[in-house]
Write a protein that holds these residues in place. Structure first.
Motif: not given
Length: 99
Positions: A59-71
């Motif tokens: 879940e943490e890795g998935r959220l990190a990918v989402i944060d990177r894409d949002n940035r």
């Protein structure tokens, strides 16, 4: 069945009869005082089965990918919305014919 069957002996009746009678009364008392021994509580769960660290890590890795894409999307939008900002680096766009 408090009376129950009694064993009678023709000889030596006193001591053995009293011993057996006492043992029988003790047995009856224990049967009357017996409590249920079925454990109806929920089974214990181990903390490592409840916590699920692997799931949290995914879940943490998935959220990190989402944060990177949002940035990245935010950077692209800010580049587009800048005064005089262009969507392409360099000169003007050449219009192409659809034919």
């Amino acid at each position: 069945m408090l009376g129950g069957p009694r064993l009678t002996l023709s000889h030596g009746r006193g001591y053995l009869q009293d011993t057996w009678e006492k043992a029988y009364q003790d047995h009856r008392r224990k049967v009357q005082e017996a409590r249920p021994v079925v454990d109806s509580r929920a089974p214990l769960t181990l903390s490592h089965l409840r916590l699920k660290l692997g799931k949290l890590k995914l879940e943490e890795g998935r959220l990190a990918v989402i944060d990177r894409d949002n940035r990245l999307l935010l950077e692209k939008l800010s580049r587009i919305l800048r005064p005089g900002g262009q969507t392409r680096s360099g000169g003007t766009c050449a219009h192409r014919s659809g034919n």
